[in-house]
Structure formats: C-alpha cells, structure tokens
Write an enzyme that holds these catalytic residues in place. Structure first.
Site, mmCIF file in Angstrom:
data_model
loop_
_atom_site.group_PDB
_atom_site.id
_atom_site.type_symbol
_atom_site.label_atom_id
_atom_site.label_comp_id
_atom_site.label_asym_id
_atom_site.label_seq_id
_atom_site.Cartn_x
_atom_site.Cartn_y
_atom_site.Cartn_z
ATOM 1 N N SER A 165 0.840 -1.193 0.000
ATOM 2 C CA SER A 165 0.000 0.000 0.000
ATOM 3 C C SER A 165 0.883 1.254 0.000
ATOM 4 C CB SER A 165 -0.973 -0.046 1.190
ATOM 5 O OG SER A 165 -2.005 0.901 1.047
ATOM 6 N N ASP A 206 -8.927 -4.447 -6.385
ATOM 7 C CA ASP A 206 -8.470 -3.286 -5.617
ATOM 8 C C ASP A 206 -9.147 -2.018 -6.136
ATOM 9 O OD1 ASP A 206 -7.043 -1.387 -4.166
ATOM 10 O OD2 ASP A 206 -5.080 -2.226 -4.666
ATOM 11 N N HIS A 256 -7.438 -5.065 -2.045
ATOM 12 C CA HIS A 256 -6.247 -4.372 -1.551
ATOM 13 C C HIS A 256 -5.636 -5.076 -0.340
ATOM 14 C CE1 HIS A 256 -3.810 -0.707 -1.460
ATOM 15 N NE2 HIS A 256 -3.909 -0.725 -0.143
#
Length: 318
Positions: free
Chosen positions: A171, A276, A306
């Site tokens: 991330s 995602d 994600h």
C-alpha cells in the site's frame, strides 16, 4: 475533564475505526472498528528461539528496525548468503506499526520460504509527521543497513548478502519503495558499497489521482481495512499541508512529478489486485514506467482486493 478551568479535547478529524485527531494536535489510534479484527494489530514480541521458521530481533535506533532471520538449516545443510528485503509498512502513512501480527504473519513466512533476511522499518506516522518524514526514515534505514554491512562482526548478520537488498512495501509502503529507491539511486555505487539496492517490490501501492479512476467508481470495497473515504482521509493527513493526491508522493506518473524517464530506479516488481479500488491507477503507473523505459514486471492477482495477503492468517507459534 473534571478539573476547573479545563475543557475537553475536541475531535477535529477522524478516520472511522482507525484514528481521531484532536484540536490540541494529539492523535488517538485506538482501534474502534469490528473487535474481531483487533488481533491483527496485536504486537508480536521479538524472540531468538526459532518459531514459524524464523527468529525475530529488534534493532533499536533511528529508525528502529525489526529483523526476521530464517531458522538455521540442518547441520549437514549449507545455505547461500541471504538476500535482504527492507520492508516499509503501509497504512496511508498514518496508522500501522511494523510489530503488528498482520505484518508478522506475512513477513515471517516470506523470510522462511525464500529464504531471506527481512528488515521491517518503524516509520514515523502522520499527521504528527507528514511526508516526507516517512521517506526520510526509509532512506535512513538504508543508511543503517550500510553501516551494518560495513561491520561484518555483527553476529546476527554474518549470513546476509548486503549486495542484494530489495525494497518491499505494501500500500503506501509501495509508494516508499518508489520514492526511497529513486533517492537511493541518485547516489553512486561507491556511496553504498558494499550495500546495493538491487530491486523493489511494490504490493498494491497507493498511487492515485485527485480525480476518481474507473475502478474507484465501479468497484465496491469488501473490507473495513480499505475504503475510498479511508483512502481520502489518510492521504489528506499524510501528504504535506495543502497537497492534493496529484502530489508526486502519491502520483509519480503525474504531471507534477519528475519525468520518469529522468528518474534512476532499480528493477521493480509490482503486485496489482484485480478487485483493488485503486487497481487502475496501479496499472497506469506500471504503463508509465514501461513507457519511460524502466524495468517493470507486473503480477495481477485475480479476484482479490487491496492488501489481501495481510489477513490470510495461519496459526502462529508466537
């Protein structure tokens, strides 16, 4: 607050479940989301008796590091020197700690299975420490590794090959792989010797734009750990004051960023999740990197969202 002449602190900003910012500048990161997720944020203490295929060591400093070493091979087995994965945690630059079980369960498995030495960086958190604080800490972590590489008497690190250091981040930590990698490659090889940043692994990096992408508009979040509201608020708290998501820290493929053709970077592997919310801007980044002549491999994980790998928990021995 009970005492005469004092007033209660007032919440001025909030990321639901994750943090509250008060009018005096203090921040409360107590988890208030679903209680069944709390265990993912429990810290895992260091240990030197092998478990889960690794030993785990804390290296206090500036920044502090956490070292995963695969358990020694059997006496008859010989092991090649271990590559190093320097890990930058995600969390929108605001909320996560390298000691969390969420990270332990993934990076312990990575260290044991590759095998490799995994070094996780304790990053300064926004909004108390907005960007570029985390970038500076990531670069400082590389400098700490260089110092360790030049001190081979360090017993823990005798089996480590510092000429094969790979940056890895999930991330917003993926953003740091790009940003720290670019800063590292501004220096000549002699500056780092015997250390070498050989590559980077960006796992669903937090690359976005101010305008919504198609995947942001059309996909639905299936997790309390990542929603569009959370994304917007964390980046507003993490980026420099007044910056938008078009800032080079979050949009390195955008017009405000240095042209990628002129940025020296190591080879990258980018992991993209098919479900995602920011899939499309991840893919846009990859295409921009390829167009700029960068060495980029892309792996797309189908049917997942994600940071899906951070909550695939197995029973741990610690």
């Amino acid at each position: 607050m009970g005492a005469e002449g004092t007033t209660a602190k007032r919440v001025v900003d909030e990321v639901s479940g994750w943090l509250r910012v008060f009018d005096d500048g203090s921040v409360d990161r107590t988890w208030t989301g679903p209680p069944e997720a709390l265990f993912l944020m429990e810290p895992v203490p260091a240990f030197d008796t092998p478990g889960d295929g690794v030993t785990l060591h804390d290296l206090p400093g500036d920044p502090s590091l956490r070292l995963y070493l695969p358990s020694p091979p059997s006496p008859e087995g010989r092991r090649e020197p271990l590559p190093v994965f320097l890990h930058f945690p995600g969390g929108g630059f605001c909320i996560s700690r390298s000691s969390w079980l969420m990270y332990y369960q993934f990076y312990a498995r990575l260290a044991a299975s590759v095998p490799a030495a995994v070094v996780s960086v304790e990053l300064p958190l926004a909004p108390e420490h907005r960007l570029p604080a985390a970038i500076d800490a990531g670069f400082a972590a590389l400098l700490r590794l260089r110092t360790l590489a030049r001190a081979p008497e360090a017993e823990l690190l005798r089996s480590v090959d510092f000429s094969r250091v790979f940056l890895i981040g999930d991330s917003s930590g993926g953003n740091l792989v790009h940003l720290v990698g670019a800063r590292a490659w501004e220096e000549e090889e002699a500056f780092w010797s015997p250390l070498k940043v050989a590559g980077g692994i960006l796992l669903q990096p937090g690359f976005v734009r101010s305008t919504r992408s198609r995947s942001e508009l059309e996909l639905r979040s299936d997790s309390v750990f990542f929603t569009l509201d959370m994304l917007d608020k964390l980046l507003a708290l993490g980026l420099p004051e007044g910056a938008t998501k078009d800032h080079p820290y979050t949009c390195p493929m955008g017009e405000a960023a240095p042209p990628l053709e002129k940025v020296r970077l190591p080879p990258f592997l980018v992991g993209v999740a098919d479900r995602d919310l920011i899939r499309d801007t991840n893919l846009e980044y990859c295409e921009a990197m390829k167009k700029a002549g960068k060495e980029v491999d892309v792996v797309i994980s189908e049917g997942v969202s994600h940071s899906f790998y951070l909550n695939k928990i197995r029973t741990c021995q610690h």
